[in-house]
Design a protein around this motif. Structure first.
Motif, PDB file in Angstrom:
ATOM      1  N   MET A  83     -23.935  66.141  -8.228  1.00 38.95           N
ATOM      2  CA  MET A  83     -24.385  65.846  -9.585  1.00 38.95           C
ATOM      3  C   MET A  83     -23.300  65.114 -10.367  1.00 38.95           C
ATOM      4  O   MET A  83     -23.591  64.191 -11.135  1.00 38.95           O
ATOM      5  N   ASP A  84     -22.039  65.516 -10.187  1.00 45.43           N
ATOM      6  CA  ASP A  84     -20.934  64.830 -10.866  1.00 45.43           C
ATOM      7  C   ASP A  84     -20.859  63.367 -10.435  1.00 45.43           C
ATOM      8  O   ASP A  84     -20.685  62.472 -11.267  1.00 45.43           O
ATOM      9  N   GLN A  85     -20.995  63.121  -9.126  1.00 47.58           N
ATOM     10  CA  GLN A  85     -20.964  61.742  -8.628  1.00 47.58           C
ATOM     11  C   GLN A  85     -22.145  60.940  -9.170  1.00 47.58           C
ATOM     12  O   GLN A  85     -21.998  59.778  -9.559  1.00 47.58           O
ATOM     13  N   ALA A  86     -23.317  61.560  -9.200  1.00 52.41           N
ATOM     14  CA  ALA A  86     -24.508  60.883  -9.724  1.00 52.41           C
ATOM     15  C   ALA A  86     -24.338  60.575 -11.209  1.00 52.41           C
ATOM     16  O   ALA A  86     -24.745  59.505 -11.679  1.00 52.41           O
ATOM     17  N   ALA A  87     -23.726  61.495 -11.950  1.00 49.61           N
ATOM     18  CA  ALA A  87     -23.530  61.285 -13.385  1.00 49.61           C
ATOM     19  C   ALA A  87     -22.663  60.054 -13.642  1.00 49.61           C
ATOM     20  O   ALA A  87     -22.964  59.251 -14.537  1.00 49.61           O
ATOM     21  N   VAL A  88     -21.622  59.873 -12.860  1.00 49.58           N
ATOM     22  CA  VAL A  88     -20.764  58.697 -13.014  1.00 49.58           C
ATOM     23  C   VAL A  88     -21.562  57.431 -12.718  1.00 49.58           C
ATOM     24  O   VAL A  88     -21.467  56.433 -13.446  1.00 49.58           O
ATOM     25  N   ALA A  89     -22.379  57.459 -11.660  1.00 48.77           N
ATOM     26  CA  ALA A  89     -23.216  56.295 -11.318  1.00 48.77           C
ATOM     27  C   ALA A  89     -24.215  55.993 -12.436  1.00 48.77           C
ATOM     28  O   ALA A  89     -24.441  54.830 -12.772  1.00 48.77           O
ATOM     29  N   MET A  90     -24.788  57.037 -13.033  1.00 45.66           N
ATOM     30  CA  MET A  90     -25.738  56.842 -14.133  1.00 45.66           C
ATOM     31  C   MET A  90     -25.045  56.256 -15.364  1.00 45.66           C
ATOM     32  O   MET A  90     -25.569  55.350 -15.993  1.00 45.66           O
ATOM     33  N   GLN A  91     -23.875  56.782 -15.697  1.00 44.70           N
ATOM     34  CA  GLN A  91     -23.141  56.251 -16.849  1.00 44.70           C
ATOM     35  C   GLN A  91     -22.827  54.774 -16.649  1.00 44.70           C
ATOM     36  O   GLN A  91     -22.958  53.980 -17.571  1.00 44.70           O
ATOM     37  N   LYS A  92     -22.423  54.432 -15.460  1.00 43.60           N
ATOM     38  CA  LYS A  92     -22.081  53.038 -15.168  1.00 43.60           C
ATOM     39  C   LYS A  92     -23.318  52.146 -15.259  1.00 43.60           C
ATOM     40  O   LYS A  92     -23.310  51.120 -15.937  1.00 43.60           O
ATOM     41  N   ALA A  93     -24.400  52.536 -14.602  1.00 46.28           N
ATOM     42  CA  ALA A  93     -25.623  51.717 -14.579  1.00 46.28           C
ATOM     43  C   ALA A  93     -26.281  51.651 -15.950  1.00 46.28           C
ATOM     44  O   ALA A  93     -26.638  50.570 -16.424  1.00 46.28           O
ATOM     45  N   LEU A  94     -26.432  52.779 -16.612  1.00 43.66           N
ATOM     46  CA  LEU A  94     -27.137  52.817 -17.890  1.00 43.66           C
ATOM     47  C   LEU A  94     -26.269  52.297 -19.028  1.00 43.66           C
ATOM     48  O   LEU A  94     -26.779  51.734 -19.988  1.00 43.66           O
ATOM     49  N   GLY A  95     -24.962  52.451 -18.912  1.00 49.46           N
ATOM     50  CA  GLY A  95     -24.057  51.929 -19.928  1.00 49.46           C
ATOM     51  C   GLY A  95     -24.105  50.415 -19.993  1.00 49.46           C
ATOM     52  O   GLY A  95     -23.892  49.828 -21.043  1.00 49.46           O
ATOM     53  N   ARG A  96     -24.416  49.793 -18.878  1.00 46.66           N
ATOM     54  CA  ARG A  96     -24.556  48.332 -18.868  1.00 46.66           C
ATOM     55  C   ARG A  96     -25.726  47.892 -19.738  1.00 46.66           C
ATOM     56  O   ARG A  96     -25.698  46.820 -20.316  1.00 46.66           O
ATOM     57  N   ILE A  97     -26.763  48.732 -19.813  1.00 48.82           N
ATOM     58  CA  ILE A  97     -27.922  48.421 -20.663  1.00 48.82           C
ATOM     59  C   ILE A  97     -27.461  48.257 -22.101  1.00 48.82           C
ATOM     60  O   ILE A  97     -27.870  47.364 -22.805  1.00 48.82           O
ATOM     61  N   GLY A  98     -26.563  49.141 -22.529  1.00 53.38           N
ATOM     62  CA  GLY A  98     -26.062  49.106 -23.905  1.00 53.38           C
ATOM     63  C   GLY A  98     -24.944  48.096 -24.106  1.00 53.38           C
ATOM     64  O   GLY A  98     -24.404  47.993 -25.186  1.00 53.38           O
ATOM     65  N   GLY A  99     -24.574  47.374 -23.043  1.00 49.53           N
ATOM     66  CA  GLY A  99     -23.570  46.333 -23.184  1.00 49.53           C
ATOM     67  C   GLY A  99     -22.161  46.737 -22.816  1.00 49.53           C
ATOM     68  O   GLY A  99     -21.266  45.938 -22.808  1.00 49.53           O
ATOM     69  N   LYS A 100     -21.957  48.035 -22.506  1.00 46.39           N
ATOM     70  CA  LYS A 100     -20.623  48.514 -22.150  1.00 46.39           C
ATOM     71  C   LYS A 100     -20.726  49.329 -20.872  1.00 46.39           C
ATOM     72  O   LYS A 100     -21.758  49.884 -20.557  1.00 46.39           O
ATOM     73  N   ILE A 101     -19.627  49.406 -20.169  1.00 52.01           N
ATOM     74  CA  ILE A 101     -19.541  50.296 -19.025  1.00 52.01           C
ATOM     75  C   ILE A 101     -18.632  51.450 -19.433  1.00 52.01           C
ATOM     76  O   ILE A 101     -17.446  51.250 -19.666  1.00 52.01           O
ATOM     77  N   PRO A 102     -19.191  52.672 -19.552  1.00 50.29           N
ATOM     78  CA  PRO A 102     -18.384  53.801 -19.995  1.00 50.29           C
ATOM     79  C   PRO A 102     -17.298  54.141 -18.979  1.00 50.29           C
ATOM     80  O   PRO A 102     -17.405  53.832 -17.811  1.00 50.29           O
ATOM     81  N   GLY A 103     -16.271  54.829 -19.443  1.00 60.42           N
ATOM     82  CA  GLY A 103     -15.120  55.146 -18.614  1.00 60.42           C
ATOM     83  C   GLY A 103     -15.350  56.181 -17.548  1.00 60.42           C
ATOM     84  O   GLY A 103     -14.629  56.224 -16.571  1.00 60.42           O
ATOM     85  N   GLY A 104     -16.291  57.044 -17.661  1.00 63.98           N
ATOM     86  CA  GLY A 104     -16.506  58.063 -16.643  1.00 63.98           C
ATOM     87  C   GLY A 104     -17.133  59.300 -17.240  1.00 63.98           C
ATOM     88  O   GLY A 104     -17.393  59.379 -18.427  1.00 63.98           O
ATOM     89  N   LEU A 105     -17.351  60.282 -16.387  1.00 62.49           N
ATOM     90  CA  LEU A 105     -17.982  61.522 -16.795  1.00 62.49           C
ATOM     91  C   LEU A 105     -17.099  62.235 -17.800  1.00 62.49           C
ATOM     92  O   LEU A 105     -15.905  62.373 -17.590  1.00 62.49           O
ATOM     93  N   GLN A 106     -17.694  62.657 -18.877  1.00 64.25           N
ATOM     94  CA  GLN A 106     -16.964  63.384 -19.904  1.00 64.25           C
ATOM     95  C   GLN A 106     -17.447  64.825 -19.926  1.00 64.25           C
ATOM     96  O   GLN A 106     -18.609  65.087 -19.635  1.00 64.25           O
ATOM     97  N   PRO A 107     -16.573  65.740 -20.267  1.00 67.92           N
ATOM     98  CA  PRO A 107     -16.996  67.160 -20.307  1.00 67.92           C
ATOM     99  C   PRO A 107     -18.024  67.410 -21.394  1.00 67.92           C
ATOM    100  O   PRO A 107     -18.184  66.684 -22.311  1.00 67.92           O
TER     101      PRO A 107
END
Length: 141
Positions: free
Chosen positions: A117-141
């Motif tokens: 789930m942690d690995q998937a969360a990072v992949a989701m942040q990266k893919a979905l963050g591109r929609i908003g124009g930015k690539i987030p830094g990684g999984l946050q607590p």
């Protein structure tokens, strides 16, 4: 029963995040590319291939549009019980939170599922963050 919870911040509008989550057959293209390498629909289920080679049959249980909540289950020999929900919440005007809950038996598989789930969360942040124009830094607590 182990209950795993992830609260994943996403740098994109909640409408766009929900559109990707509810596209059940395109998890490998829209939601978690790289973590999920392939998916194909088979009736009410999707057959998902993960980057580590694992293949799972995920049965669509419910897609609740008003609540932006998708529920699925996995039926396999490895787990006695696996049910998951993914809900998208707005977090201000341009951000979202993805709440992902997995209930699983036996308890012994929970650490493995939690890591996945942690690995998937990072992949989701990266893919979905591109929609908003930015690539987030990684999984946050």
């Amino acid at each position: 029963m182990a209950s795993l919870h992830k609260d994943i911040p996403i740098d994109a509008h909640s409408d766009e995040v929900w559109a990707a989550v509810r596209d059940f057959g395109s998890v490998h293209r829209r939601l978690a590319p790289g973590f999920v390498t392939n998916a194909r629909l088979d009736g009410e289920a999707r057959i998902v291939t993960f980057a580590n080679g694992t293949v799972a049959r995920e049965l669509l249980v419910d897609c609740d549009e008003p609540r932006r909540r998708l529920v699925y289950a996995i039926i396999s020999e490895r787990v006695k019980h696996y049910s998951a929900s993914v809900q998208v919440l707005a977090d201000g005007e341009a951000h979202a939170r993805l709440i992902w809950i997995v209930d699983v038996l036996p308890n012994e598989v929970a650490p493995y599922i939690d890591g996945q789930m942690d690995q998937a969360a990072v992949a989701m942040q990266k893919a979905l963050g591109r929609i908003g124009g930015k690539i987030p830094g990684g999984l946050q607590p």
